[in-house]
Write a protein that holds these residues in place. Structure first.
Motif, mmCIF file in Angstrom:
data_model
loop_
_atom_site.group_PDB
_atom_site.id
_atom_site.type_symbol
_atom_site.label_atom_id
_atom_site.label_comp_id
_atom_site.label_asym_id
_atom_site.label_seq_id
_atom_site.Cartn_x
_atom_site.Cartn_y
_atom_site.Cartn_z
ATOM 1 N N ILE A 1 25.235 -11.494 0.930
ATOM 2 C CA ILE A 1 25.863 -12.708 0.412
ATOM 3 C C ILE A 1 26.425 -12.549 -0.995
ATOM 4 O O ILE A 1 27.369 -13.253 -1.358
ATOM 5 C CB ILE A 1 24.893 -13.909 0.439
ATOM 6 C CG1 ILE A 1 23.750 -13.719 -0.572
ATOM 7 C CG2 ILE A 1 24.363 -14.139 1.831
ATOM 8 C CD1 ILE A 1 22.904 -14.962 -0.768
ATOM 9 N N LEU A 2 25.888 -11.620 -1.785
ATOM 10 C CA LEU A 2 26.340 -11.495 -3.176
ATOM 11 C C LEU A 2 27.840 -11.217 -3.284
ATOM 12 O O LEU A 2 28.532 -11.891 -4.051
ATOM 13 C CB LEU A 2 25.521 -10.432 -3.911
ATOM 14 C CG LEU A 2 24.085 -10.837 -4.267
ATOM 15 C CD1 LEU A 2 23.340 -9.674 -4.907
ATOM 16 C CD2 LEU A 2 24.064 -12.055 -5.184
ATOM 17 N N PRO A 3 28.388 -10.241 -2.543
ATOM 18 C CA PRO A 3 29.841 -10.025 -2.639
ATOM 19 C C PRO A 3 30.659 -11.206 -2.126
ATOM 20 O O PRO A 3 31.754 -11.477 -2.638
ATOM 21 C CB PRO A 3 30.073 -8.772 -1.790
ATOM 22 C CG PRO A 3 28.873 -8.626 -0.923
ATOM 23 C CD PRO A 3 27.747 -9.226 -1.691
ATOM 24 N N VAL A 4 30.131 -11.928 -1.136
ATOM 25 C CA VAL A 4 30.847 -13.099 -0.616
ATOM 26 C C VAL A 4 30.897 -14.200 -1.666
ATOM 27 O O VAL A 4 31.952 -14.799 -1.921
ATOM 28 C CB VAL A 4 30.171 -13.620 0.673
ATOM 29 C CG1 VAL A 4 30.865 -14.886 1.167
ATOM 30 C CG2 VAL A 4 30.183 -12.551 1.754
ATOM 31 N N LEU A 5 29.770 -14.456 -2.314
ATOM 32 C CA LEU A 5 29.730 -15.478 -3.363
ATOM 33 C C LEU A 5 30.665 -15.114 -4.513
ATOM 34 O O LEU A 5 31.353 -15.980 -5.066
ATOM 35 C CB LEU A 5 28.296 -15.648 -3.878
ATOM 36 C CG LEU A 5 27.276 -16.213 -2.876
ATOM 37 C CD1 LEU A 5 25.873 -16.145 -3.458
ATOM 38 C CD2 LEU A 5 27.619 -17.641 -2.494
ATOM 39 N N ALA A 6 30.712 -13.816 -4.843
ATOM 40 C CA ALA A 6 31.603 -13.371 -5.924
ATOM 41 C C ALA A 6 33.066 -13.539 -5.528
ATOM 42 O O ALA A 6 33.892 -14.026 -6.318
ATOM 43 C CB ALA A 6 31.302 -11.918 -6.268
ATOM 44 N N THR A 7 33.403 -13.163 -4.304
ATOM 45 C CA THR A 7 34.781 -13.285 -3.820
ATOM 46 C C THR A 7 35.235 -14.743 -3.804
ATOM 47 O O THR A 7 36.391 -15.048 -4.126
ATOM 48 C CB THR A 7 34.908 -12.687 -2.408
ATOM 49 O OG1 THR A 7 34.545 -11.306 -2.451
ATOM 50 C CG2 THR A 7 36.317 -12.828 -1.871
ATOM 51 N N LYS A 8 34.318 -15.633 -3.439
ATOM 52 C CA LYS A 8 34.643 -17.060 -3.369
ATOM 53 C C LYS A 8 34.609 -17.730 -4.745
ATOM 54 O O LYS A 8 34.945 -18.911 -4.869
ATOM 55 C CB LYS A 8 33.679 -17.783 -2.431
ATOM 56 C CG LYS A 8 33.676 -17.250 -1.008
ATOM 57 C CD LYS A 8 35.007 -17.484 -0.317
ATOM 58 C CE LYS A 8 34.962 -17.005 1.135
ATOM 59 N NZ LYS A 8 36.256 -17.194 1.821
ATOM 60 N N GLY A 9 34.200 -16.975 -5.764
ATOM 61 C CA GLY A 9 34.212 -17.498 -7.132
ATOM 62 C C GLY A 9 33.103 -18.480 -7.450
ATOM 63 O O GLY A 9 33.262 -19.335 -8.333
ATOM 64 N N LEU A 10 31.968 -18.368 -6.774
ATOM 65 C CA LEU A 10 30.860 -19.284 -7.044
ATOM 66 C C LEU A 10 30.005 -18.784 -8.214
ATOM 67 O O LEU A 10 29.657 -17.601 -8.273
ATOM 68 C CB LEU A 10 29.961 -19.447 -5.812
ATOM 69 C CG LEU A 10 30.377 -20.544 -4.829
ATOM 70 C CD1 LEU A 10 31.611 -20.137 -4.042
ATOM 71 C CD2 LEU A 10 29.230 -20.892 -3.890
ATOM 72 N N ARG A 11 29.693 -19.686 -9.127
ATOM 73 C CA ARG A 11 28.706 -19.403 -10.161
ATOM 74 C C ARG A 11 27.310 -19.605 -9.580
ATOM 75 O O ARG A 11 27.067 -20.577 -8.862
ATOM 76 C CB ARG A 11 28.880 -20.330 -11.362
ATOM 77 C CG ARG A 11 30.131 -20.081 -12.175
ATOM 78 C CD ARG A 11 30.214 -21.025 -13.375
ATOM 79 N NE ARG A 11 30.336 -22.418 -12.958
ATOM 80 C CZ ARG A 11 29.467 -23.370 -13.262
ATOM 81 N NH1 ARG A 11 28.384 -23.092 -13.969
ATOM 82 N NH2 ARG A 11 29.675 -24.619 -12.858
#
Length: 277
Positions: free
Chosen positions: A192-202
């Motif tokens: 999930i970490l790369p997905v959250l980063a790609t989606k721009g979530l803090r």
């Protein structure tokens, strides 16, 4: 029709009496409750009139509904709400009690198909509010988090490794039906970490010690609120990516808040900020 009303004849015709605890449907119900997992064909075990009616209201597919002899009075209330394809079994009290999870059952249980979601389903809103649950072991806490996530308009919840099953009967009961509607995804932290980063979530963590006081925190925009284990907190992989730890001010006489309460307070504040109130 109320539970104590007389049942029409066609209602009686739908009931099939089963006396053996080795009946396959009964075995599936017992195993789903005892394991806290889905059946092999993807059905969850649920119990109580309220939870069944929440599942009906949420449009879930039912495979089987089980009534005990003592709970037969509830047939007239529930059957008119169920499709004709649903199998309805009537069990002796002792067989029913051997299959369900509660010590004082209401006499009604079911196998239902929960809606499945992919990770991408949680990021359809422009600036989603997502809850990441990592290592929460108490099913009551998990159910509370799911209930609060729906109440305060989160886009969904991601459950990572070490988290109790959302299909545990105590999780389902504590969610008060929110588990039937809130998008849930199960994934490993490293996924999930790369997905959250790609989606721009803090990523915002929660802490009972040091960090940013919740009223001073910025919970607007695309945010993932991370809730960790009741004792150990967030795992180090998540903690390393958190941009702020949120501290809920409370009396020094109380060491910490449990995960369900803490998540609910943070979600309320996030909703308040995002609604501009």
């Amino acid at each position: 029709m109320m539970a104590g009303s007389a049942m029409p004849e066609n209602t009686h015709n739908r009931l099939r009496a089963v006396s053996s605890p080795q009946n396959q449907q009964v075995k599936d119900l017992r195993r789903a409750f005892s394991k806290g997992e889905l059946t092999d064909d993807g059905y969850a075990a649920i119990e109580s009139v309220r939870i069944l009616e929440e599942a009906i209201r949420s449009g879930l597919k039912f495979r089987t509904v089980f009534f005990s002899e003592s709970g037969k009075a509830r047939v007239g209330r529930l059957l008119p709400q169920l499709g004709s394809h649903v199998e309805i079994l009537l069990l002796p009290d002792e067989v029913f009690a051997s299959a369900v999870d509660t010590e004082t059952p209401q006499g009604v249980a079911a196998l239902v198909k929960l809606t499945t979601h992919q990770l991408e389903d949680l990021f359809r809103a422009p600036e989603p509010l997502v809850v990441v649950v990592s290592g929460v072991q108490d099913p009551g806490n998990l159910g509370t988090i799911i209930r609060s996530a729906e109440a305060f308009e989160a886009a969904g919840a991601i459950l990572t490794e070490g988290t109790v099953s959302p299909f545990n009967s105590k999780s389902i009961r504590a969610s008060a039906g929110s588990i039937f509607r809130l998008p849930l995804a199960q994934a490993k932290i490293q996924e999930i970490l790369p997905v959250l980063a790609t989606k721009g979530l803090r990523l915002l963590g929660t802490s009972s010690h040091k960090g940013t006081a919740l009223p001073e925190a910025d919970c607007k925009g695309a945010v993932a609120i991370c809730i960790g284990n009741e004792g150990a907190g967030l795992p180090k992989e998540l903690l390393a990516k958190v941009t702020a730890n949120l501290v809920i001010p409370h009396s020094a006489k109380v060491e910490s808040l449990n995960a369900g309460v803490a998540a609910s307070i943070v979600l309320y504040e996030a909703r308040r900020q995002r609604s501009g109130r």
